[in-house]
Enzyme design. Structure first.
Site, PDB file in Angstrom:
ATOM      1  N   ASP A   1      52.718  32.435   2.852  1.00 55.10           N
ATOM      2  CA  ASP A   1      54.016  31.980   3.380  1.00 55.10           C
ATOM      3  C   ASP A   1      54.298  32.304   4.855  1.00 55.10           C
ATOM      4  OD1 ASP A   1      54.027  32.128   0.648  1.00 55.10           O
ATOM      5  OD2 ASP A   1      55.865  33.276   0.502  1.00 55.10           O
TER       6      ASP A   1
ATOM      7  N   SER B   1      57.454  38.278   1.247  1.00 59.81           N
ATOM      8  CA  SER B   1      58.133  37.358   2.169  1.00 59.81           C
ATOM      9  C   SER B   1      59.559  37.757   2.493  1.00 59.81           C
ATOM     10  CB  SER B   1      58.124  35.947   1.584  1.00 59.81           C
ATOM     11  OG  SER B   1      56.838  35.421   1.747  1.00 59.81           O
TER      12      SER B   1
ATOM     13  N   GLU C   1      61.265  30.544  -5.739  1.00 59.20           N
ATOM     14  CA  GLU C   1      60.882  31.473  -4.678  1.00 59.20           C
ATOM     15  C   GLU C   1      61.428  30.970  -3.343  1.00 59.20           C
ATOM     16  OE1 GLU C   1      56.827  33.544  -6.062  1.00 59.20           O
ATOM     17  OE2 GLU C   1      56.470  31.551  -5.286  1.00 59.20           O
TER      18      GLU C   1
HETATM   19  C1  FRU Z   1      55.522  32.635  -2.315  1.00 57.55           C
HETATM   20  C2  FRU Z   1      55.346  34.071  -2.703  1.00 57.55           C
HETATM   21  C3  FRU Z   1      56.618  34.840  -2.515  1.00 57.55           C
HETATM   22  C4  FRU Z   1      56.150  36.235  -2.292  1.00 57.55           C
HETATM   23  C5  FRU Z   1      54.885  36.018  -1.521  1.00 57.55           C
HETATM   24  C6  FRU Z   1      53.818  37.036  -1.763  1.00 57.55           C
HETATM   25  O1  FRU Z   1      54.338  31.997  -1.987  1.00 57.55           O
HETATM   26  O2  FRU Z   1      54.896  34.152  -4.032  1.00 57.55           O
HETATM   27  O3  FRU Z   1      57.531  34.686  -3.563  1.00 57.55           O
HETATM   28  O4  FRU Z   1      57.075  36.996  -1.580  1.00 57.55           O
HETATM   29  O5  FRU Z   1      54.410  34.749  -1.883  1.00 57.55           O
HETATM   30  O6  FRU Z   1      52.810  36.887  -0.823  1.00 57.55           O
END
Ligand code: FRU
Length: 487
Positions: free
Chosen positions: A40, A100, A221
């Site tokens: 992300d 994230s 998310e």
């Molecule tokens: C989204 C996610 C988020 C998390 C991150 C972990 O792609 O699953 O929810 O914070 O990636 O890298």
């Protein structure tokens, strides 16, 4: 900064410095990690006259692991300079990952809010925790708050998961800080929890801003809430979604809601919603507001699950081109940032080229370019363009004038994922505009000035550069093509 954090950061930065030359060929105008794995985009912001884009990063491997925040800066969102790694997992609460989050500029500092992930037993995720943390910095070095985590299970309302509680979107309104955080309710479905604070340290739960009624996947998310003109736009990345018509063809997708948000009642109401990107690889987008008032969105041009993760070059994961967002007829339009036009060179133009059968156009080839097509059907039932051809392999876009569809396919490509085609139904295809960005391994197609945006991973041999136009009868086509080169 604690000695442990200094060491963890120094070790990671040294590892990157020692290994950066081992990395193979890279895209020209799409951001990847310097080495290793990225997912992300995080903390997308404009601070001290630079754009800052952080990202989920495992510098030590081309796959997901204990996650750091990688960091790049830019003057124009097209050329990026790698900075030192900004956040490293070093505390008990984030020892398995600084997950994230987002950033705001506050009192001349860049303030990051992220999720700390602690997973003491790799075989039993139910023992893991996700908590919200603050780190404050000068755009280069970031200090974690002494009293982290600032939001944990003690300020979670009932029936909210401690395990799925992440990805805070922080913003300020009227001197009050707000944070919108993704969570899983006890029925297994996603919801967005709104918190507020006057000092960044103490946060009060306000309400469940939106709850999944089961129509949009399961867990949600990476929420983002922002305004475009007088409308509020809420975006999420729902997981485990079930396809509905053209929508949600990917297991983990993204969607937006257009509506209104009331700071007195804390109600978000929406009138329209849709998927954000109709491609095969696009996840976890984030936005920023530029000084000239544009809203820019960037996403991870991959996704969990069935996506292609190409690892041969010493890095894995690519961001989309940052896109300008507008709303037209209650739909979100996306178009590459205008700054990209400054990188165009070697213009090739054909006006009203007649395609009838299989045609190649002189000087229309390459694997790093920006191309615009205005397609007008005369008598054909289909029109197809093949890219990244090398005699054995290609990806293609096909317009079916009878079904009014545009289909992308990498079925005939050497590198495939689980899901390799995606079709969009348009109202009308007699006349259609396309903009195609190809940057080695990333293929972005924008239809009708950004009414549809679609992103794909398209791994091919670096020598596969041919482009062929095919139709079964007369099609008129304007073609403009530019190379995109580094500056
Ligand atoms: C989204 C996610 C988020 C998390 C991150 C972990 O792609 O699953 O929810 O914070 O990636 O890298």
């Amino acid at each position: 900064m604690s000695e442990k954090l200094k060491d963890t950061l120094n070790n990671a930065n040294k590892y990157v410095a020692d290994n950066r030359l081992k990395v193979g060929i890279k895209p020209t105008f799409h951001l990847t990690g310097e080495i290793g794995w990225i997912n992300d985009p995080n903390g997308f912001s404009f601070y001290k006259n630079k754009y800052h884009l952080f990202y989920q990063h495992n510098p030590y491997d081309v796959q997901f692991g204990d996650i750091y925040w990688g960091h790049a800066t830019s003057d124009d969102m097209v050329s990026w300079k790698y900075e030192d790694i900004a956040l490293a997992p070093d505390k008990e609460y984030d020892i398995n990952g600084c997950f994230s989050g987002t950033a705001i500029v506050d009192n001349e500092k860049l303030v990051i809010m992220y999720t700390g992930f602690c997973n003491p037993d790799k075989d039993d995720i139910s023992k893991s925790t996700q908590v919200q943390c603050i780190a404050v910095g000068d755009g280069k070095y970031f200090e974690k708050f002494e009293n982290n985590p600032v939001i944990d299970k003690s300020n979670l309302p009932e029936n909210c998961s401690e395990i799925d509680f992440r990805d805070p979107k922080i913003w300020v309104n009227d001197g009050v800080y707000y944070s919108l955080i993704a969570n899983r309710a006890s029925d297994g479905l996603g919801q967005l929890l709104l918190y507020k604070s006057t000092n960044l340290s103490e946060w009060e739960f306000v309400c469940v801003l939106l709850k999944n009624n089961g129509d949009f996947g399961k867990m949600w998310e990476c929420p983002d809430l922002f305004m475009i003109e007088d409308k509020y736009v809420l975006i999420i990345s729902p997981q485990e979604v079930v396809a509905k018509g053209d929508m949600f063809q990917n297991e983990h997708g993204t969607m937006y809601f257009i509506g209104d948000f009331n700071y007195d009642t804390f109600e978000f109401t929406y009138s329209d919603f849709n998927e954000i990107d109709f491609g095969l690889e696009f996840y976890a987008p984030q936005t920023l507001k530029t000084d000239d008032g544009r809203t820019i969105l960037v996403a991870w041009c991959q996704s969990w699950g069935e996506t292609i993760h190409h690892k041969v070059n010493g890095y894995s994961g690519i961001m989309t081109i940052p896109r300008e967002l507008t709303i037209k007829n209650n739909k979100l339009y996306q178009y590459p940032v205008r700054e990209l036009n400054d990188y165009r060179s070697n213009e090739v133009i054909y006006t009203n080229a007649i395609i009838n059968g299989t045609e190649k156009l002189e000087n229309v080839n390459g694997n790093i370019f920006d191309m615009e097509l205005n397609i007008k059907n005369v008598d054909a039932s289909f029109f197809e363009v093949r890219f990244l051809e090398d005699g054995e392999s290609y990806v293609n876009i096909k317009v079916d004038f009878e079904l009014n569809t545009v289909t992308f396919s990498r079925e005939n490509n050497k590198f495939k994922g689980k899901n390799n085609t995606r079709t969009i139904h348009l109202k009308n295809t007699e006349s259609i505009k396309m903009r195609i960005l190809l940057d080695l391994y990333t293929f972005e197609l924008f239809i009708n000035d950004g009414e549809y945006a679609t992103s794909y991973s398209v791994y091919a041999e670096d020598t596969a550069k041919d482009i062929t136009f095919i139709s079964d009868d007369k099609v008129k086509c304007d073609v403009s093509k530019w190379d995109i080169s580094k500056r």
